[in-house]
Write an enzyme that holds these catalytic residues in place. Structure first.
Site, PDB file in Angstrom:
ATOM      1  N   LYS A  95       0.884  -1.182   0.000  1.00  0.00           N
ATOM      2  CA  LYS A  95       0.000   0.000   0.000  1.00  0.00           C
ATOM      3  C   LYS A  95       0.915   1.224   0.000  1.00  0.00           C
ATOM      4  O   LYS A  95       1.126   1.873   1.027  1.00  0.00           O
ATOM      5  CB  LYS A  95      -0.941  -0.049   1.208  1.00  0.00           C
ATOM      6  CG  LYS A  95      -2.114   0.902   1.086  1.00  0.00           C
ATOM      7  CD  LYS A  95      -3.129   0.623   2.183  1.00  0.00           C
ATOM      8  CE  LYS A  95      -4.115   1.745   2.364  1.00  0.00           C
ATOM      9  NZ  LYS A  95      -4.999   1.995   1.246  1.00  0.00           N
TER      10      LYS A  95
HETATM   11  C1  LIG Z   1      -6.555   0.216  -4.096  1.00  0.00           C
HETATM   12  C2  LIG Z   1      -7.298  -0.313  -2.921  1.00  0.00           C
HETATM   13  N1  LIG Z   1      -7.880  -1.526  -3.012  1.00  0.00           N
HETATM   14  C3  LIG Z   1      -8.574  -2.042  -1.984  1.00  0.00           C
HETATM   15  C4  LIG Z   1      -8.717  -1.352  -0.792  1.00  0.00           C
HETATM   16  C5  LIG Z   1      -9.470  -1.967   0.342  1.00  0.00           C
HETATM   17  O1  LIG Z   1      -8.564  -2.392   1.333  1.00  0.00           O
HETATM   18  P1  LIG Z   1      -8.976  -2.415   2.865  1.00  0.00           P
HETATM   19  O2  LIG Z   1     -10.211  -3.216   2.966  1.00  0.00           O
HETATM   20  O3  LIG Z   1      -7.827  -3.068   3.555  1.00  0.00           O
HETATM   21  O4  LIG Z   1      -9.205  -1.016   3.285  1.00  0.00           O
HETATM   22  C6  LIG Z   1      -8.130  -0.104  -0.661  1.00  0.00           C
HETATM   23  C7  LIG Z   1      -8.247   0.641   0.584  1.00  0.00           C
HETATM   24  O5  LIG Z   1      -7.314   0.880   1.244  1.00  0.00           O
HETATM   25  C8  LIG Z   1      -7.398   0.429  -1.737  1.00  0.00           C
HETATM   26  O6  LIG Z   1      -6.824   1.629  -1.646  1.00  0.00           O
END
Ligand SMILES: Cc1ncc(COP(=O)(O)O)c(C=O)c1O
Length: 317
Positions: free
Chosen positions: A159
């Site tokens: 991330k």
């Molecule tokens: C690109 C992306 N995909 C999926 C998610 C969903 O991830 P999470 O459920 O861990 O927030 C996020 C959110 O952070 C994201 O930025």
């Protein structure tokens, strides 16, 4: 409107007033996107404030840093305690949690290694990402002309702030074209994810979601929704999905920390199912909200009570 400040920010172990939480413009992250971050939520549950899946969020943060060869000066347990303490310090009952590990100020070559690895945690109140109507009725979305990052370019499992340049292109294009959100394909044309959400598709009462090899972030809500769906007795399959799956789906929904569980009612102006939230989406959404609000038993141990912060490190999964 400028972003409203919210009390103290945790920076490298110190509490700093919101207005004093500054970094130098020559910090490496500003120039080269050398940062990784998290987004988690603290909910005001019926048993008091609790962070949803704090452990997995902070583990993913450390993993993201590791992929980018950043040694976090603080370990996972310390960062979890810092989050819980910061929520108490700022007296939040519910908030969004944004930890960030980034390359700070030293030199301005592309090589990040001489630069210090700094850590910050900030909190703010983030109400529903989409309108109440959207959460009940569903969003109108489009397939983006932008693909997600190809494998071996920018790692989707990290991330990283750099990945959000791609997310911004997806989001801005969707809004410019009059849609609430965009769905990106991967570079092979298979379904990937939204700008900041994972995606689920229902067809003939089977729930599908793209696997992490299709350039998706391994979302923690995605993981939770897979577990909830199985708990509810639904069949779940993680498999590559061609774009047209969306056009013939009975139900489609987004999941993520920010959007929680949000139905989609049309894709590229093609109605999804009956053009409103479907029954399986609603069942999953209901169970998700019941758990995070503390109205359903936390059978998976997902809620980390904030009051336990100073006495115990997080053990919540
Ligand atoms: C690109 C992306 N995909 C999926 C998610 C969903 O991830 P999470 O459920 O861990 O927030 C996020 C959110 O952070 C994201 O930025």
């Amino acid at each position: 409107m400028a972003f409203p400040g919210t009390g103290k920010i945790w920076m490298n172990g110190s509490l700093v007033d919101w207005n004093d939480a500054k970094i130098h413009v020559a910090s490496h992250v500003v120039h080269y996107g050398s940062g990784v971050f998290e987004g988690a939520r603290c909910y005001d549950t019926s048993r008091g404030p609790a962070v949803f899946r704090l452990g997995p969020h902070m583990r993913r943060l450390i993993d993201s840093a590791r992929i980018y060869r950043m040694d976090s000066p603080f370990d996972q347990a310390t960062l979890e305690r810092a989050v819980l303490d910061l929520i108490q310090t700022n007296e939040f009952r519910a908030c969004y949690i944004r930890p960030l590990i980034y390359r700070g100020y030293d030199s301005l070559g592309v090589n990040p290694l001489p630069c210090p690895v700094d850590v910050a945690i900030m909190l703010w109140e983030w109400p529903a990402y989409f309108t109440k109507e959207a959460v009940e009725e569903g969003l109108d979305v489009k397939i983006s002309t932008w693909a997600r990052m190809a494998p071996n370019t920018l790692p989707a499992m990290a991330k990283s702030v750099a990945n959000y340049a791609n997310s911004q292109l997806i989001k801005m294009e969707a809004m410019a074209d009059g849609y609430a959100e965009g769905i990106a394909l991967d570079t092979s044309g298979n379904l990937s994810e939204g700008s900041g959400q994972n995606i689920f598709v229902v067809r003939d009462e089977i729930i599908y979601t793209p696997p992490i090899a299709n350039s998706v972030l391994a979302g923690i809500t995605r993981d939770s929704v897979l577990a909830i769906a199985r708990d509810l007795g639904f069949e779940v399959r993680e498999q590559a999905l061609p774009r047209e799956t969306l056009y013939i789906a009975d139900e489609v929904f987004f999941v993520g920390t920010a959007v929680e569980v949000t139905p989609i009612r049309s894709v590229d102006k093609i109605r999804v199912g009956r053009g409103r939230r479907g029954p399986m989406t609603e069942a999953i959404q209901q169970r998700f909200f019941d758990i995070v609000r503390g109205d359903a038993p936390d059978t998976h141990g997902w809620l980390q009570p904030v009051t336990a912060a100073t006495t115990a490190a997080s053990t919540a999964r």
